[in-house]
Design a protein around this motif. Sequence first.
Motif, PDB file in Angstrom:
ATOM      1  N   THR A  53       0.794  -1.227   0.000  1.00 42.20           N
ATOM      2  CA  THR A  53       0.000   0.000   0.000  1.00 42.20           C
ATOM      3  C   THR A  53       0.829   1.280   0.000  1.00 42.20           C
ATOM      4  O   THR A  53       0.292   2.358  -0.243  1.00 42.20           O
ATOM      5  CB  THR A  53      -0.918   0.043   1.241  1.00 42.20           C
ATOM      6  N   CYS A  54       2.119   1.190   0.308  1.00 44.34           N
ATOM      7  CA  CYS A  54       2.891   2.425   0.480  1.00 44.34           C
ATOM      8  C   CYS A  54       4.335   2.250   0.035  1.00 44.34           C
ATOM      9  O   CYS A  54       4.750   1.171  -0.371  1.00 44.34           O
ATOM     10  CB  CYS A  54       2.859   2.837   1.955  1.00 44.34           C
ATOM     11  N   GLY A  55       5.080   3.327   0.140  1.00 45.92           N
ATOM     12  CA  GLY A  55       6.488   3.300  -0.233  1.00 45.92           C
ATOM     13  C   GLY A  55       7.292   2.306   0.582  1.00 45.92           C
ATOM     14  O   GLY A  55       8.207   1.668   0.068  1.00 45.92           O
ATOM     15  N   MET A  57       9.578  -0.770  -0.790  1.00 50.83           N
ATOM     16  CA  MET A  57      10.984  -0.966  -0.431  1.00 50.83           C
ATOM     17  C   MET A  57      11.215  -2.349   0.184  1.00 50.83           C
ATOM     18  O   MET A  57      12.241  -2.967  -0.072  1.00 50.83           O
ATOM     19  CB  MET A  57      11.455   0.120   0.535  1.00 50.83           C
ATOM     20  N   SER A  58      10.278  -2.828   0.990  1.00 47.67           N
ATOM     21  CA  SER A  58      10.412  -4.157   1.606  1.00 47.67           C
ATOM     22  C   SER A  58      10.479  -5.246   0.551  1.00 47.67           C
ATOM     23  O   SER A  58      11.350  -6.120   0.593  1.00 47.67           O
ATOM     24  CB  SER A  58       9.227  -4.451   2.522  1.00 47.67           C
ATOM     25  N   VAL A  59       9.543  -5.197  -0.391  1.00 42.10           N
ATOM     26  CA  VAL A  59       9.482  -6.206  -1.450  1.00 42.10           C
ATOM     27  C   VAL A  59      10.713  -6.099  -2.344  1.00 42.10           C
ATOM     28  O   VAL A  59      11.375  -7.096  -2.653  1.00 42.10           O
ATOM     29  CB  VAL A  59       8.179  -6.053  -2.269  1.00 42.10           C
ATOM     30  N   ASN A  60      11.047  -4.878  -2.734  1.00 41.79           N
ATOM     31  CA  ASN A  60      12.212  -4.647  -3.585  1.00 41.79           C
ATOM     32  C   ASN A  60      13.481  -5.172  -2.913  1.00 41.79           C
ATOM     33  O   ASN A  60      14.268  -5.891  -3.525  1.00 41.79           O
ATOM     34  CB  ASN A  60      12.331  -3.146  -3.885  1.00 41.79           C
ATOM     35  N   ASN A 118       5.270  -2.068  -8.912  1.00 37.89           N
ATOM     36  CA  ASN A 118       4.207  -1.128  -9.254  1.00 37.89           C
ATOM     37  C   ASN A 118       3.133  -1.224  -8.168  1.00 37.89           C
ATOM     38  O   ASN A 118       2.389  -2.194  -8.097  1.00 37.89           O
ATOM     39  CB  ASN A 118       3.613  -1.471 -10.626  1.00 37.89           C
ATOM     40  N   LEU A 119       3.090  -0.210  -7.299  1.00 31.90           N
ATOM     41  CA  LEU A 119       2.130  -0.218  -6.189  1.00 31.90           C
ATOM     42  C   LEU A 119       0.681  -0.214  -6.661  1.00 31.90           C
ATOM     43  O   LEU A 119      -0.174  -0.865  -6.071  1.00 31.90           O
ATOM     44  CB  LEU A 119       2.347   1.010  -5.294  1.00 31.90           C
TER      45      LEU A 119
END
Length: 71
Positions: free
Chosen positions: A15-17, A21-24, A39-40
């Motif tokens: 849902t957010c930045g 960042m966590s997934v990336n 892509n959020l």
Amino acid sequence: MDMVHIGQLDVKGMTCGHCKMSVNGALTDLDGVSNVEVNLETGKVEVTYDENKVDTEKLKEAVEDQGYDVA
């Protein structure tokens, strides 16, 4: 020879930045992953990786370990 593959994961719950960042970060840390595009809006995560070093199951596990569901 590297077997570069581009795969797409459908991730639920981002849902957010910070989510992005966590997934990336989780995917980038995996050996064999060369690029991650999150892509959020769509929940799609495009991953460029070497099939000889990592498979889609490991990609999914890395995302799920961050607390997200992968469809």
